[in-house]
Enzyme design. Sequence first.
Site, short mmCIF file in Angstrom:
data_model
loop_
_atom_site.label_atom_id
_atom_site.label_comp_id
_atom_site.label_asym_id
_atom_site.label_seq_id
_atom_site.Cartn_x
_atom_site.Cartn_y
_atom_site.Cartn_z
N LYS A 149 -1.18 6.42 8.87
CA LYS A 149 -1.72 7.45 9.76
C LYS A 149 -2.34 6.72 10.96
O LYS A 149 -3.54 6.46 10.98
CB LYS A 149 -2.80 8.27 9.05
CG LYS A 149 -2.32 9.02 7.81
CD LYS A 149 -3.46 9.86 7.25
CE LYS A 149 -3.11 10.47 5.92
NZ LYS A 149 -4.20 11.28 5.34
N ASP A 205 -2.04 10.83 -4.59
CA ASP A 205 -2.68 11.89 -5.34
C ASP A 205 -3.51 12.85 -4.51
O ASP A 205 -3.91 12.56 -3.39
CB ASP A 205 -3.61 11.29 -6.40
CG ASP A 205 -4.87 10.71 -5.76
OD1 ASP A 205 -4.74 9.88 -4.85
OD2 ASP A 205 -5.99 11.12 -6.14
N GLU A 240 0.83 -1.21 0.00
CA GLU A 240 0.00 0.00 0.00
C GLU A 240 0.86 1.25 0.00
O GLU A 240 1.96 1.25 0.57
CB GLU A 240 -0.84 0.03 1.28
CG GLU A 240 -2.28 -0.40 1.13
CD GLU A 240 -3.17 0.66 0.49
OE1 GLU A 240 -2.65 1.59 -0.17
OE2 GLU A 240 -4.39 0.56 0.63
N THR A 267 -9.67 0.27 3.54
CA THR A 267 -9.24 -0.33 2.28
C THR A 267 -8.42 -1.59 2.56
O THR A 267 -8.68 -2.64 1.99
CB THR A 267 -8.39 0.68 1.46
OG1 THR A 267 -9.14 1.88 1.32
CG2 THR A 267 -8.03 0.13 0.10
N ARG A 320 0.83 12.52 -8.43
CA ARG A 320 1.46 11.22 -8.18
C ARG A 320 2.91 11.22 -8.66
O ARG A 320 3.73 10.44 -8.20
CB ARG A 320 0.69 10.11 -8.92
CG ARG A 320 -0.74 9.92 -8.43
CD ARG A 320 -1.33 8.65 -9.00
NE ARG A 320 -2.78 8.61 -8.88
CZ ARG A 320 -3.44 8.14 -7.82
NH1 ARG A 320 -2.77 7.70 -6.77
NH2 ARG A 320 -4.75 8.13 -7.80
N ASP A 333 -4.99 5.00 5.94
CA ASP A 333 -5.62 6.10 6.67
C ASP A 333 -6.59 5.50 7.69
O ASP A 333 -6.18 5.13 8.78
CB ASP A 333 -6.30 7.01 5.63
CG ASP A 333 -6.89 8.27 6.23
OD1 ASP A 333 -6.63 8.54 7.41
OD2 ASP A 333 -7.60 8.99 5.52
N GLY A 379 -7.88 2.63 7.39
CA GLY A 379 -7.61 1.20 7.39
C GLY A 379 -8.69 0.39 6.69
O GLY A 379 -8.54 -0.82 6.52
P1 IMP Z 1 -8.26 4.15 4.04
O1 IMP Z 1 -9.02 5.22 4.80
O2 IMP Z 1 -7.15 3.56 4.89
O3 IMP Z 1 -9.17 3.12 3.48
O4 IMP Z 1 -7.55 4.89 2.84
C1 IMP Z 1 -8.24 5.03 1.64
C2 IMP Z 1 -7.41 5.63 0.58
O5 IMP Z 1 -7.46 7.03 0.73
C3 IMP Z 1 -5.92 5.31 0.51
O6 IMP Z 1 -5.61 4.11 -0.10
C4 IMP Z 1 -5.47 6.49 -0.34
O7 IMP Z 1 -5.75 6.22 -1.70
C5 IMP Z 1 -6.36 7.60 0.14
N1 IMP Z 1 -5.67 8.48 1.09
C6 IMP Z 1 -5.81 8.53 2.42
N2 IMP Z 1 -5.04 9.49 2.95
C7 IMP Z 1 -4.40 10.06 1.91
C8 IMP Z 1 -3.43 11.12 1.81
O8 IMP Z 1 -2.99 11.77 2.79
N3 IMP Z 1 -3.01 11.41 0.55
C9 IMP Z 1 -3.43 10.75 -0.56
N4 IMP Z 1 -4.32 9.76 -0.51
C10 IMP Z 1 -4.80 9.42 0.72
MG MG Z 2 -6.63 8.92 -3.80
#
Ligand code: IMP
Ligand code: MG
Length: 180
Positions: free
Chosen positions: A134, A162, A102, A110, A168, A106, A108
């Site tokens: 994070k 992005d 990954e 995903t 990117r 963020d 978690g």
């Molecule tokens: P999740 O909240 O862990 O499911 O993160 C979802 C997705 O949000 C990540 O895979 C990134 O594509 C995107 N994302 C979360 N935080 C950031 C950031 O600070 N910069 C860019 N993309 C982010």
């Molecule tokens: Mg994104």
Amino acid sequence: MLEMKTKLPFELLIDQEKIHKRVSEMAEEITREYSEKTPVFVGVLKGCLIFMADLIRQLNFPLEIEFISAASYRKGTDSADYLVLGGASTTELKDRHVIIVEGIIDSGRTAEAIISHLKLMEPASLELVTLLDKPGSHRNRLDIKQIGFSIGNEFVIGYGLDNTQKFRNLPYIGRVLDEK
Ligand code: IMP
Ligand code: MG
């Protein structure tokens, strides 16, 4: 340092040298554990792009690569996000040693969804590595094998990550500044 022609205010958070050094350390650790296992690296598109390319080029043992894509959608303001996983896996993951790669974790969600999905394929082992994490934003406890850098609850761009699909290609990691 590469200057991006943009109006989005951001500042340098992690420079190329630091990224390179940390990715090399991560590669050493992966080598210790996986050099005899012919692992399958499953990159989470699109954020894994640069990190995975750099990481696997530091490895000198047999390995395979595969990709999965994850897109999250928000239905209205109240309802929960839902995730759609995509990407046709041509590699049989059953009994393989799988490493999910990954760019950033963020909440978690995903990673959780991808782990549940890949577990159904009965890999011999399943681990998660991420360049950025994070920890303050995780929704549930998440088992992450390797973290490149832990960052605060801030929005970052570059090195594969992005902001509305742009940035990117920035070769370092930048922190987006609050617009005042
Ligand atoms: P999740 O909240 O862990 O499911 O993160 C979802 C997705 O949000 C990540 O895979 C990134 O594509 C995107 N994302 C979360 N935080 C950031 C950031 O600070 N910069 C860019 N993309 C982010
Ligand atoms: Mg994104």
